[in-house]
Design an enzyme around this catalytic site. Structure first.
Site, mmCIF file in Angstrom:
data_model
loop_
_atom_site.group_PDB
_atom_site.id
_atom_site.type_symbol
_atom_site.label_atom_id
_atom_site.label_comp_id
_atom_site.label_asym_id
_atom_site.label_seq_id
_atom_site.Cartn_x
_atom_site.Cartn_y
_atom_site.Cartn_z
ATOM 1 N N GLU A 246 0.883 -1.177 0.000
ATOM 2 C CA GLU A 246 0.000 0.000 0.000
ATOM 3 C C GLU A 246 0.910 1.214 0.000
ATOM 4 O O GLU A 246 1.730 1.370 0.909
ATOM 5 C CB GLU A 246 -0.886 0.031 1.244
ATOM 6 N N CYS A 280 -2.588 8.665 3.156
ATOM 7 C CA CYS A 280 -2.408 8.297 1.748
ATOM 8 C C CYS A 280 -3.697 8.505 0.963
ATOM 9 O O CYS A 280 -3.682 8.575 -0.258
ATOM 10 C CB CYS A 280 -1.890 6.883 1.609
#
Ligand code: ADP
Length: 476
Positions: A246, A280
Site C-alpha cells: 500500500e 495516503c
C-alpha cells in the site's frame, strides 16, 4: 520509557537506541526505542519460523480469545493510548483516540472472522471423487508499517495474520515506536505461544531488507512510500515471495457546479487537511468546475483560515504539527515548486507556537493545471491544489490522469454524474459527497495503478493475502 524489541516471547534491549520526539514539542522526549541490528532481526525471524506451526494448528476458539482480548483492552485504554499516539505522531487528540478505538474494532472484527472460516465443497467431474477447497495459513509474514497510522496499520496487518493462523515479525516506522510497543505489549499478555508475534524496531534501510530477503519469511505486507515499496517488490519478485503493497496517492476530489457548497467545503477541508494531510487517502487535487470555482475557493479559504493549528494535545486544535523537520521541509519545498510552476499559493507558512514544533498553516494552491509537479507527485502534507475544469467529462479525465489510484471523490447532487463517476473513476475506493479519506474497518482498503499491489487489506478480503488456497481431491 524504554521501548524494547519483543523476540520469542522476551523483551530485548539493544546497545543503541533512537529517541522518540514529540512533534508538537521537541523538548518532550517520549522515550528511547530499540535499534536492532541484522542479527536481532534474524533471531526474530527464526522465532517466528519455529512458532508458526503451533499457531497454524490452533483452534478458532484460541484465536478468537486472543484477538477478542486484545480488542477489548485497546477499546478500554483508548484515551490513554490515544494520547500516546497524538504525542508521538502529532495528530489531534480526538484523532488519536479515534485511531486506537479503530484498532480495537479491527481486532474485534477479526476475532469474529476466526469463527467464520469457510471453504468450498464441489462435485468432481470424475465419478465418486470429492473436492474440498480450503484456506491454510501462509506461514511467517513480515509486516512493515509507516508512521502516519501508528496503531491502526499494525492492527490491520497483525489481526488478520493471527486470525488466519500466521506468525509475524512487525517492523514499525522509526518515528512512532511507542504505539507499536504498546500494541505488542498487549499482545504479549493475550495468550499467544512465544514467537508468534515479534517486534523489531530499528532503521528500515538496515533491518528491512533482512526481513524482505529471508527465506524463512513467506510473505511481506508493506505500507509506505513508493520508492521503498518498489524496492521491496523487486526483491520479493527475485525471491518469489507473496507481497502486498500500500503506497501513495494523489487523490482527486471533483466538485461539480451542482454540488452542495457546504458539503463540498467540509469534505475537502477534512480530506485535505485533517491529520495534517498525512494520509495516503488525502484529497490533494481539488478538481472544480467553472460555475462553482470562485465560490468554492472563497468558502474553502475561509474555512482554512479558521482552522486552529497547534499542539496536538491541546483542546480544540483541528490540525496538529507535521511529523518531523524533514517532512516539513519537503512540504515547504513543494509549495515553492508550485509557486515557481505558476500556482497561486495561500497559507502554507511555517508557524510558531508556545512549544517548539513542526507547525505549518494549511496551504491552498489555485490556478494550477494537472501537469504541474504539485499535481503529479505525492506531498504527504496539508497542501491541496485546485484545478479548474469546464465540466464533468473533463473533471473525470483529469481525475484519472495520474500514476496513482487509491481514492477518488465527487461532490455532486446529480445521480447521473455520481454513478458514472463511481463506475469510471480508476481508483480502489470512490467517495460520493464524502471526504476521500476516512474509511470503515470491515470492508476492503486499497487502490489501483501505482498506489497498491497485490491483494486488498481489511475486511473479509484480507483472507486473500493472509491465506493460501488448497484444493483437495478425495476418492473415499
Ligand atoms: P516514509 O517516507 O513514510 O517514512 P518509507 O517507505 O521510508 O516511508 O517507510 C515505511 C516503512 O518502511 C518504515 O517502517 C521504514 O522503516 C521501512 N523501510 C525503509 N526502508 C526500507 C527498506 N529498504 N526495506 C524495508 N523496509 C524499509
Amino acid at each position: 520509557m524504554d521501548f524494547k524489541n519483543f523476540i520469542d516471547g522476551t523483551w530485548v534491549a539493544t546497545s543503541e537506541t533512537i529517541a522518540n520526539v514529540n512533534p508538537s514539542d521537541v523538548s518532550d522526549i517520549i522515550g528511547h526505542a530499540a535499534k536492532a541490528d541484522a542479527a536481532q532481526m534474524d533471531q526474530a525471524i527464526d522465532a517466528a519460523h519455529r512458532a508458526a506451526p503451533e499457531w497454524a494448528a490452533s483452534t478458532p476458539q484460541q484465536r478468537f480469545d486472543v484477538l477478542d482480548a486484545v480488542g477489548t483492552e485497546l477499546l478500554a485504554r483508548k484515551a490513554e493510548l490515544g494520547r500516546l499516539l497524538s504525542r508521538e505522531e502529532g495528530k489531534t487528540l480526538p484523532e488519536g483516540i479515534g485511531e486506537v478505538a479503530r484498532a480495537g474494532q479491527i481486532f474485534k472484527f477479526f476475532a469474529g472472522e476466526t469463527l467464520r472460516q469457510t471453504g468450498d465443497r464441489l462435485a468432481s467431474v470424475r465419478p465418486g471423487v470429492e473436492i474440498d477447497v480450503t484456506r491454510s495459513p501462509v506461514g511467517v509474514i513480515g509486516l512493515i508499517t509507516p508512521w502516519n497510522f501508528p496503531i491502526a496499520i499494525p492492527a490491520w496487518k497483525i489481526a488478520p495474520a493471527l486470525c488466519y493462523g500466521n506468525a509475524v515479525v512487525l517492523k514499525p516506522a522509526e518515528l512512532v515506536p511507542g504505539c507499536a510497543h504498546a500494541l505488542v505489549e498487549i499482545l504479549s499478555r493475550a495468550g499467544l505461544p512465544d514467537g508468534v508475534v515479534n517486534l523489531v524496531m530499528g532503521r528500515g534501510s538496515e533491518i528491512g531488507p533482512r526481513l524482505v530477503e529471508s527465506p524463512k519469511v513467506d510473505a511481506i505486507s508493506f505500507t509506505g512510500s513508493v520508492p521503498t515499496g518498489r524496492g521491496i517488490a523487486e526483491s520479493c519478485g527475485r525471491h518469489l515471495k507473496k507481497l502486498q503493497l500500500e503506497m501513495g496517492g494523489k487523490n482527486p476530489m471533483v466538485v461539480l457546479d451542482d454540488a452542495d457548497l457546504e458539503t463540498a467545503v467540509s469534505a475537502c477541508l477534512n480530506g485535505a487537511f485533517f491529520s495534517t494531510g498525512q494520509r495516503c487517502t488525502a484529497s490533494s487535487r481539488l478538481i472544480v468546475t467553472d460555475g462553482i470555482h470562485d465560490r468554492f475557493v472563497t468558502a474553502l479559504s475561509e474555512a482554512m483560515a479558521a482552522m486552529k493549528v497547534g499542539n496536538a494535545l491541546e483542546d480544540g486544535i483541528q490540525m496538529g504539527p507535521v511529523v518531523d523537520e524533514r517532512q516539513l521541509q519537503q512540504n515547504l519545498s513543494y509549495i515553492d515548486i508550485a509557486a515557481q510552476d505558476g500556482g497561486k499559493v495561500s497559507g502554507g507558512e511555517r508557524l510558531n507556537r508556545a512549544t517548539e514544533g513542526f507547525y505549518m498553516a494549511p496551504a491552498l494552491v489555485t490556478e494550477t493545471d494537472n501537469s504541474m509537479r504539485i499535481n503529479r507527485e505525492e506531498v504527504f502534507g496539508p497542501i491541496a491544489s485546485v484545478i479548474r475544469v469546464g465540466g464533468y467529462d473533463e473533471a473525470l479525465q483529469v481525475a484519472n490522469d495520474t500514476a496513482f489510484g487509491l481514492s477518488a471523490g465527487i461532490c455532486s447532487t446529480s445521480l447521473k454524474h455520481a454513478s458514472h463517476f463511481r463506475q469510471n473513476a480508476r481508483a480502489g475506493m470512490v467517495m460520493v459527497n464524502l471526504p476521500t479519506a476516512g474509511v470503515d474497518y470491515h470492508v476492503p482498503f486499497g487502490g489501483t495503478k501505482g498506489s497498491s499491489f497485490g491483494p486488498r487489506e481489511q475486511g473479509r478480503y484480507a483472507a486473500e493475502f493472509y491465506t493460501t488456497v488448497k484444493t483437495a481431491y478425495t476418492l473415499p
